[in-house]
Design a protein around this motif. Structure first.
Motif, short mmCIF file in Angstrom:
data_model
loop_
_atom_site.label_atom_id
_atom_site.label_comp_id
_atom_site.label_asym_id
_atom_site.label_seq_id
_atom_site.Cartn_x
_atom_site.Cartn_y
_atom_site.Cartn_z
N ARG A 5 -3.86 20.43 52.40
CA ARG A 5 -4.85 20.83 51.40
C ARG A 5 -5.61 22.07 51.86
NH1 ARG A 5 -6.21 17.02 47.62
NH2 ARG A 5 -5.21 15.00 47.89
N CYS A 6 -6.14 22.79 50.89
CA CYS A 6 -7.02 23.92 51.17
C CYS A 6 -8.28 23.35 51.83
CB CYS A 6 -7.36 24.65 49.87
SG CYS A 6 -8.59 25.95 50.07
N THR A 8 -11.19 24.56 51.94
CA THR A 8 -12.41 24.86 51.21
C THR A 8 -12.56 24.00 49.96
OG1 THR A 8 -12.29 27.14 51.99
CG2 THR A 8 -13.73 26.71 50.12
N ILE A 13 -1.86 22.40 48.66
CA ILE A 13 -1.16 23.69 48.71
C ILE A 13 0.15 23.64 49.48
CG2 ILE A 13 -3.24 25.08 48.45
CD1 ILE A 13 -3.11 25.50 51.53
N LEU A 39 -1.57 29.60 42.16
CA LEU A 39 -2.72 29.59 43.06
C LEU A 39 -3.69 30.68 42.62
CD1 LEU A 39 -0.81 29.07 46.39
CD2 LEU A 39 -2.19 27.41 45.18
N CYS A 43 -9.62 31.03 47.87
CA CYS A 43 -9.59 30.22 49.09
C CYS A 43 -8.18 29.67 49.33
CB CYS A 43 -10.63 29.11 49.04
SG CYS A 43 -10.45 27.96 47.65
N CYS A 44 -7.50 29.25 48.26
CA CYS A 44 -6.14 28.73 48.39
C CYS A 44 -5.16 29.86 48.73
CB CYS A 44 -5.70 28.05 47.11
SG CYS A 44 -6.73 26.64 46.64
N MET A 47 -5.26 30.66 52.35
CA MET A 47 -4.57 29.70 53.20
C MET A 47 -3.10 30.09 53.40
SD MET A 47 -6.73 27.35 54.15
CE MET A 47 -5.68 26.03 54.68
N HIS A 51 -1.63 32.25 57.02
CA HIS A 51 -1.03 31.22 57.86
C HIS A 51 0.02 31.81 58.79
CE1 HIS A 51 0.30 27.33 59.16
NE2 HIS A 51 1.54 27.65 58.89
#
Length: 62
Positions: A5-6, A8, A13, A39, A43-44, A47, A51
């Motif tokens: 998960r995100c 935030t 995700i 998306l 915030c997503c 991610m 990454h």
């Protein structure tokens, strides 16, 4: 390993990671990929964009 998960907002995700990674390696624009994957929140998007795979560095004796 991508977080599930995100951190935030809590949106799931992880299912989008493999498609994002494959399409990015094929040379597609990250903005277009993230838009296609649905998306919308920054915030997503962050991610997936920031990454870095570290599993091989942490566990080299697989």
């Amino acid at each position: 390993m991508i977080p599930v998960r995100c951190v935030t907002c809590g949106k799931v995700i992880s299912p989008a990671w493999e498609a994002f990674k494959r399409r990015r390696e094929a040379g597609e624009d990250p903005k277009e990929i993230l838009d296609d994957l649905g998306l919308k929140r920054y915030c997503c998007r962050r991610m997936l964009l920031t990454h870095k795979e570290t599993v091989d560095d942490v566990n080299p004796y697989q």
